[in-house]
Design an enzyme around this catalytic site. Structure first.
Site, PDB file in Angstrom:
ATOM      1  N   ASP A  48       0.841  -1.196   0.000  1.00 13.51           N
ATOM      2  CA  ASP A  48       0.000   0.000   0.000  1.00 13.51           C
ATOM      3  C   ASP A  48       0.879   1.250   0.000  1.00 13.51           C
ATOM      4  O   ASP A  48       1.736   1.413   0.862  1.00 13.51           O
ATOM      5  CB  ASP A  48      -0.888  -0.006   1.248  1.00 13.51           C
ATOM      6  N   TYR A  53       2.412  10.095  -0.345  1.00 12.27           N
ATOM      7  CA  TYR A  53       3.542   9.599   0.426  1.00 12.27           C
ATOM      8  C   TYR A  53       4.870   9.971  -0.233  1.00 12.27           C
ATOM      9  O   TYR A  53       5.906   9.983   0.434  1.00 12.27           O
ATOM     10  CB  TYR A  53       3.493   8.077   0.573  1.00 12.27           C
ATOM     11  N   LYS A  78      -3.139   5.996  -3.983  1.00 10.44           N
ATOM     12  CA  LYS A  78      -4.250   6.873  -3.608  1.00 10.44           C
ATOM     13  C   LYS A  78      -4.134   8.238  -4.269  1.00 10.44           C
ATOM     14  O   LYS A  78      -3.026   8.755  -4.453  1.00 10.44           O
ATOM     15  CB  LYS A  78      -4.286   7.062  -2.085  1.00 10.44           C
ATOM     16  N   HIS A 111      -7.971   9.622  -1.310  1.00 16.50           N
ATOM     17  CA  HIS A 111      -7.263   9.563  -0.034  1.00 16.50           C
ATOM     18  C   HIS A 111      -8.074  10.134   1.130  1.00 16.50           C
ATOM     19  O   HIS A 111      -7.929   9.692   2.274  1.00 16.50           O
ATOM     20  CB  HIS A 111      -5.925  10.303  -0.153  1.00 16.50           C
ATOM     21  N   LEU A 200      -1.268  -0.360  14.616  1.00 12.74           N
ATOM     22  CA  LEU A 200      -0.558  -0.369  15.898  1.00 12.74           C
ATOM     23  C   LEU A 200      -0.676   0.976  16.596  1.00 12.74           C
ATOM     24  O   LEU A 200       0.022   1.233  17.585  1.00 12.74           O
ATOM     25  CB  LEU A 200       0.919  -0.722  15.695  1.00 12.74           C
ATOM     26  N   ASN A 250       5.273  -9.519  11.879  1.00 14.23           N
ATOM     27  CA  ASN A 250       3.932  -8.976  11.653  1.00 14.23           C
ATOM     28  C   ASN A 250       3.050  -9.908  10.833  1.00 14.23           C
ATOM     29  O   ASN A 250       1.826  -9.730  10.795  1.00 14.23           O
ATOM     30  CB  ASN A 250       4.026  -7.617  10.956  1.00 14.23           C
TER      31      ASN A 250
END
Length: 282
Positions: A48, A53, A78, A111, A200, A250
């Protein structure tokens, strides 16, 4: 079977791996490319990213260099929140494809329903214009599935009422103690897969006493408990990590949480003291 090979099925029949590799706050450059490459080598097949970003190039290079068949990978990007015109969205989709170096994206999201500068003011007409561009790119084969991010109920209803395609996904801030039940239920009731960014709580959950007690009982880490919590709520987590040990851990989620543990995790106080997106329970 590894959780990395398990999938949800989107409302258009496209399958999406149940755990994704998140890249938010990872800079363009070698660090991000190496992290994505590690994730892919460890079995992740879902990555992703986002135009905002600034790291689509690094993600794309890792994907292309992986040696994995493109059809086995699921890549999401996005549309920046401030792009609220049809022409602007069309141009930005092309930019994302060029940055990634890919012929198509598996999923592309608006987004946010509001421009970054005005987080309390959704742009209903602008969202519809952007959505029409996503629909056109989907019809043209540039995007396999289209969706939204940070959309609250009124924003989702706007797309449902006026768009031609029902969003496949709503990606929202979601973690133990902050599950946005109104938005989550509405999205799921209308056939959208809910994705959890920052599962998290930007690390805020890792020192929580309840999570640590549950982790100890299962012989796992607090991060694994938080990620497993999402999956057991039929929510798709997007954990981020840069070290090989954390990336691998993870995805080690071969355990189950009891109903009592789920309830305790739902009831946690909000531990994300530095939310970077708004509380979309409106």
């Amino acid at each position: 079977m590894s959780i990395l090979t398990e999938t949800f099925t989107l409302n258009n029949g496209v399958t999406i791996p149940k755990v994704g590799f998140g890249t938010w706050q990872m800079p363009e450059g070698a660090e991000t490319q190496e992290a994505v490459a590690k994730a892919l080598s460890l079995g992740y097949r879902h990555v992703d990213t986002a135009h905002a970003y600034g790291n689509e190039g690094s993600v794309g290079r890792a994907v292309r260099a992986s040696g994995i068949d493109r059809e086995e990978l699921f890549v999401t990007s996005k549309l920046p929140a401030q792009v609220k015109t049809r022409d602007g969205a069309t141009k930005t989709i092309e930019e994302s494809l060029r940055s990634l170096g890919l012929d198509y994206m598996d999923l592309y999201l608006i987004h946010a329903p509001w421009p970054w500068a005005t987080p309390d003011q959704s742009d209903d007409e602008g969202n519809l214009q952007a959505w029409s561009a996503l629909e056109e790119a989907h019809a043209a084969g540039q995007i396999r599935a289209i969706g939204i991010s940070n959309f609250a109920v009124p924003d989702m209803q706007n797309i449902l009422d006026h768009g031609d395609i029902i969003p496949a996904v709503n990606q929202i801030l979601y973690y133990c103690g902050f599950t946005q039940p109104i938005n989550t239920s509405f999205a799921q009731d209308h056939g959208m897969v809910v994705e959890a960014y920052s599962p998290l709580a930007t690390g805020g959950l890792l020192t929580d006493r309840t999570i640590n007690e549950i982790a100890h009982a299962h012989g796992v880490t607090p991060a694994q408990v938080a990620i497993r919590f999402c999956i057991e709520q039929y929510v798709l987590p997007l954990p981020k990590a840069t070290s090989e040990a954390h990336i691998s851990a993870n995805a080690q989620l071969d355990f189950s949480l009891s109903p009592e543990e789920i309830s305790a995790l739902e009831a946690l106080p909000d531990s994300n003291f530095a939310r970077s997106h708004f509380d979309s329970q409106r």
